[in-house]
Scaffold this active site. Structure first.
Site, short mmCIF file in Angstrom:
data_model
loop_
_atom_site.label_atom_id
_atom_site.label_comp_id
_atom_site.label_asym_id
_atom_site.label_seq_id
_atom_site.Cartn_x
_atom_site.Cartn_y
_atom_site.Cartn_z
CD GLU A 5 -2.93 -0.79 2.46
OE1 GLU A 5 -4.11 -1.10 2.30
OE2 GLU A 5 -2.48 -0.33 3.53
CB CYS A 6 0.82 4.36 0.04
SG CYS A 6 1.17 6.11 -0.30
#
Length: 436
Positions: free
Chosen positions: A327-328
Site C-alpha cells: 500500500e502506497c
C-alpha cells in the site's frame, strides 16, 4: 455509562491533537479510563492517543464505513469513563459527494453518536471574530451540538478577555485559554506529525501538555459537558477479510501506516500476524502464506532499503510462490526504483514495474473507491474497496496490468490504478473497508 466528546476546530493546525492528548492524559492521571478515537483517515494520530491513554485507538470514518461498522468500533469505549474523538480538518470539512454514511466530516460522527463538540479556536489576529466563528459553527447544522470552546495561542490576558466576553454574549461556554507554549509543540514532517514511535520523549511531552492544559482549562467543566451514551455493536462486526491465515507484515518506521482496525479485524478473523523489519534487513517469514507491506516513509530510508539485500532477495523469493501486496509506500518498494527528494535513484525490490519519484513533489490526497479488475489478497475480482490516498510521489512508470478502476470521491477516474504482476499487487490507497 461512559460520556463522549468530539474535539474539533474550524481548520487544521489549530491544536486538536495537542488538546486531545492533554485532556486524555490529565484525566488518566486522575484515575479515569479514557478511550480515544480518530475521525477520518489518519494513520498517525491513533498511536499518539494510545501513548496518552494506554488503550488502543482506532479510526471511524463516515465516508468509508457504514453505521454498523462505526458502532462496532466505538463499542470498545463502553467500559470507559470518558471517550474522546479527535476530528480531522475543520468540523464540517468532508467531500462533496456522500459516501457510505456521510461525507467524512467530523460533524457526521458527532451527530451520529450524539457527542457534543469542544471547539479549539486559535484567535491569532482576531478577537470578537473568534466568537462569530464559534457561533457560526454552532448554528451550521442542527444535529451537531457545541459543548464549548478552548482558545489556543492567545496573545495576552486582554486578548483572552475580549474573546471571552464575545463568547459569553453569544451564549457559548469558554472552558479555558492556552497561551503560546513552544514546549508542547509536536514535531511535523510532510505527511503530518512525526510518528509517536519515533519520539523517545513522547511521554514527557504529553505529560507537559497535560500539566499546561490543566493549569489553563477547567477540566471539570469539560468533563461535565460530555454526553452519556450507549451503542449496540453490530453483530457481524467489521466487514474485513484477512489477506491470509499467516500474514508477514512489514513493520518499522518506514512501514507503519496501517489502520489499527484492519489489524484487529485480521486477528479477530483468526489470522496470525508475523511482523518483520525491512530496515533491519529482515525477510518475510518463510512460513507465512501472504506478505503485506504498509505505507510509511520509504523515501526517507530509500538508500538503506536499496542496500538491504536480505530483505530484497527474501521478498523476491516470497513473491515467486505467494501473494505480496503493498500500500502506497509499500507499493513503491515493490516497484523497480524510487527517486528521492534529492534526485537520487534507488533500486527497490522489482517485483512490480512501478517507478516513482519524489524529486518533484506533488500532493495526492483524497478518498478512493476501487473496483478490482483482478484479485488481491483477501478480495476477489469485482470487490469495491474504500480507502484513502496521501503521498507526494509521482509515477515515472506503471507498466504492469492495472489492478483496479479507481475513482476519487467525486466519481472521477484517476491514474493511480494500482497494478499486478504474478503474485504481486499494489495500490496507492490505504484500504479502510470493503463495501458490504
Amino acid at each position: 455509562m461512559p460520556a463522549g466528546l468530539v474535539i474539533s476546530a474550524p481548520a487544521s493546525g489549530v491544536g486538536k491533537t495537542t488538546l486531545t492528548l492533554a485532556l486524555a492524559r490529565a484525566w488518566r492521571n486522575r484515575g479515569l479510563h479514557v478511550q480515544c478515537f480518530k475521525s477520518g483517515p489518519d494513520y498517525i494520530d491513533p498511536a499518539f492517543h494510545a501513548a496518552a491513554t494506554g488503550h488502543a485507538s482506532v479510526n471511524v470514518d463516515s465516508w468509508a464505513m457504514d453505521r454498523a461498522t462505526i458502532a462496532h468500533l466505538v463499542s470498545r469505549g463502553l467500559d470507559a469513563d470518558i471517550v474522546l474523538a479527535e476530528g480531522s480538518m475543520g468540523l464540517f470539512d468532508g467531500v462533496a459527494a456522500r459516501g457510505v454514511s456521510g461525507t467524512g466530516a467530523t460533524a457526521d460522527i458527532a451527530e451520529m453518536l450524539g457527542w457534543p463538540v469542544v471547539l479549539v479556536i486559535d484567535p491569532s489576529g482576531q478577537a470578537q471574530t473568534a466568537a462569530a466563528i464559534a457561533a457560526g459553527l454552532r448554528d451550521y447544522r442542527a444535529g451537531v451540538r457545541l459543548a464549548g470552546v478552548v482558545l489556543n495561542r492567545v496573545a495576552s490576558p486582554r486578548h483572552e478577555d475580549l474573546v471571552r466576553c464575545a463568547l459569553n454574549d453569544a451564549g457559548i461556554a469558554m472552558f479555558g485559554a492556552l497561551p503560546r507554549h513552544a514546549e508542547i509543540s509536536l514535531p511535523k514532517r510532510h505527511l503530518g506529525l512525526v510518528q509517536a514511535e519515533e519520539q523517545a520523549e513522547i511521554g514527557k511531552l504529553i505529560d507537559e501538555a497535560a500539566r499546561f492544559v490543566s493549569e489553563h482549562v477547567d477540566l471539570d467543566a469539560v468533563l461535565r459537558s460530555a454526553a452519556a451514551w450507549s451503542v449496540q455493536p453490530a453483530a457481524n462486526g467489521l466487514n474485513v477479510t484477512p489477506p491470509g491465515q499467516r500474514i508477514a507484515l512489514a513493520r518499522d518506521t518506514a512501514f507503519s501506516f496501517v489502520y489499527p482496525h484492519m489489524l484487529e479485524a485480521w486477528r479477530a478473523a483468526g489470522a496470525e500476524i508475523l511482523t518483520f523489519s525491512p530496515l533491519a534487513d529482515e525477510a518475510p517469514d518463510a512460513s507465512a502464506d501472504v506478505c503485506w507491506l504498509p505505507g510509511g516513509y520509504p523515501e526517507l530510508h530509500a538508500s538503506k532499503i536499496a542496500a538491504n539485500a536480505r530483505f530484497r532477495n527474501g521478498l523476491r523469493a516470497f513473491a515467486e510462490t505467494r501473494p505480496v501486496h503493498g500500500e502506497c509506500g509499500g507499493y513503491m518498494v515493490l516497484g523497480t526504483a524510487l527517486t528521492d527528494a534529492d534526485g537520487i535513484r534507488h533500486e527497490m525490490t522489482g517485483v512490480l514495474g512501478l517507478e516513482t519519484s519524489f524529486a518533484k513533489r506533488r500532493m495526492h490526497l483524497g478518498y478512493r473507491l476501487a473496483a478490482l479488475a483482478a484479485p488481491m489478497p483477501g478480495h476477489q475480482v469485482g470487490a469495491r474497496l474504500r480507502g484513502h490516498e496521501f503521498h507526494y510521489s509521482t509515477i515515472v512508470a506503471q507498466p504492469d496490468t492495472p489492478l483496479a478502476v479507481v475513482q476519487d470521491a467525486t466519481g472521477a477516474v484517476i491514474a493511480e490504478t494500482g497494478s499486478r504482476r504474478g503474485h504481486a499487487t499494489g495500490t496507492f490507497f490505504h484500504l479502510i473497508a470493503e463495501d458490504r
